[in-house]
Design an enzyme around this catalytic site. Structure first.
Site, PDB file in Angstrom:
ATOM      1  N   ASP A   7      43.849  41.821   4.856  1.00 24.79           N
ATOM      2  CA  ASP A   7      43.349  40.500   4.448  1.00 24.79           C
ATOM      3  C   ASP A   7      42.485  39.962   5.591  1.00 24.79           C
ATOM      4  O   ASP A   7      42.173  40.698   6.534  1.00 24.79           O
ATOM      5  CB  ASP A   7      44.507  39.558   4.051  1.00 24.79           C
ATOM      6  N   CYS A  64      47.630  42.671   7.959  1.00 20.48           N
ATOM      7  CA  CYS A  64      47.423  41.247   7.700  1.00 20.48           C
ATOM      8  C   CYS A  64      47.689  40.536   9.021  1.00 20.48           C
ATOM      9  O   CYS A  64      47.746  41.184  10.061  1.00 20.48           O
ATOM     10  CB  CYS A  64      48.263  40.742   6.526  1.00 20.48           C
ATOM     11  N   THR A  66      50.347  39.053  10.324  1.00 21.32           N
ATOM     12  CA  THR A  66      51.603  39.496  10.943  1.00 21.32           C
ATOM     13  C   THR A  66      51.961  40.930  10.578  1.00 21.32           C
ATOM     14  O   THR A  66      52.821  41.525  11.228  1.00 21.32           O
ATOM     15  CB  THR A  66      52.764  38.622  10.450  1.00 21.32           C
ATOM     16  N   GLY A  67      51.419  41.435   9.495  1.00 20.62           N
ATOM     17  CA  GLY A  67      51.832  42.725   8.931  1.00 20.62           C
ATOM     18  C   GLY A  67      53.012  42.576   7.985  1.00 20.62           C
ATOM     19  O   GLY A  67      53.400  43.541   7.310  1.00 20.62           O
ATOM     20  N   HIS A  97      61.917  59.883  10.775  1.00 17.25           N
ATOM     21  CA  HIS A  97      63.152  59.557  10.041  1.00 17.25           C
ATOM     22  C   HIS A  97      62.903  59.116   8.602  1.00 17.25           C
ATOM     23  O   HIS A  97      63.688  59.443   7.720  1.00 17.25           O
ATOM     24  CB  HIS A  97      63.920  58.418  10.749  1.00 17.25           C
ATOM     25  N   HIS A 133      67.875  63.029   6.933  1.00 14.29           N
ATOM     26  CA  HIS A 133      66.786  62.082   6.651  1.00 14.29           C
ATOM     27  C   HIS A 133      66.282  62.248   5.214  1.00 14.29           C
ATOM     28  O   HIS A 133      65.965  61.262   4.549  1.00 14.29           O
ATOM     29  CB  HIS A 133      65.665  62.250   7.666  1.00 14.29           C
TER      30      HIS A 133
HETATM   31  C1  RB5 Z   1      47.306  34.642   6.300  1.00 11.75           C
HETATM   32  O1  RB5 Z   1      47.082  33.446   6.955  1.00 11.75           O
HETATM   33  C2  RB5 Z   1      48.659  35.215   6.681  1.00 11.75           C
HETATM   34  O2  RB5 Z   1      49.647  34.535   6.027  1.00 11.75           O
HETATM   35  C3  RB5 Z   1      48.712  36.694   6.352  1.00 11.75           C
HETATM   36  O3  RB5 Z   1      47.695  37.363   7.026  1.00 11.75           O
HETATM   37  C4  RB5 Z   1      49.996  37.412   6.718  1.00 11.75           C
HETATM   38  O4  RB5 Z   1      50.344  37.186   8.055  1.00 11.75           O
HETATM   39  C5  RB5 Z   1      51.119  37.248   5.796  1.00 11.75           C
HETATM   40  O5  RB5 Z   1      52.208  37.804   5.959  1.00 11.75           O
END
Ligand code: RB5
Length: 142
Positions: A7, A64, A66-67, A97, A133
């Site tokens: 994103d 994204c 945070t991922g 794993h 695994h």
């Molecule tokens: C977008 O602002 C943010 O929420 C997205 O990139 C992500 O971190 C969501 O988990």
């Protein structure tokens, strides 16, 4: 073939990763987003996950902010084992794993230098094929 998607929060890191994959001579397909305009991470999480379950790509990379959101999305799709990694130990362990088929990264969490090392570790580590695994992975799929 590697599927890659992000994103707006992962856009800059995706550019760095694609440059790195090109330098390594690895083939990839970019599922977007294609600029920094605000967008919704589930769109890209689903596109990359679908490319893998449909057999178009073998592995995926999702980014994204945070991922977290994009990995939650991908993991809702049967057959996807998406691992959010913040270091190389996690990337190695999830291949050995969990036979993870998608790597998730946080573009606002890890710097490009570390992210590229995580990507390399993820792509270059084979699944262990250990019986325990394999058993645990089948239990996920039940
Ligand atoms: C977008 O602002 C943010 O929420 C997205 O990139 C992500 O971190 C969501 O988990």
């Amino acid at each position: 073939m590697i599927a890659i998607g992000c994103d707006h929060g992962g856009f800059e890191l995706k550019q760095e990763i694609m440059k790195h994959l090109k330098e390594r001579g690895l083939e990839f397909k970019d599922y977007g987003t294609y600029d920094t305009a605000s967008t919704d991470y589930p769109i890209y999480g689903k596109k990359v996950a679908k490319a893998i379950v449909d057999g178009e790509c073998e592995k995926g990379i999702l980014i994204c902010g945070t991922g977290i959101g994009i990995s939650i999305t991908a993991n809702k799709i049967k057959g996807i084992r998406c691992a959010l990694c913040t270091d190389c130990f996690m990337a190695e362990a999830t291949r050995l794993h969990n036979d993870a088929n998608v790597l998730a990264l946080g573009g606002r969490v890890v710097g490009a230098g570390l992210a590229l090392k995580i990507v390399d570790t993820f792509l270059d580590t084979p699944f262990s094929n250990d019986e325990r695994h394999i058993r645990r992975i089948s239990l996920i799929e039940e």
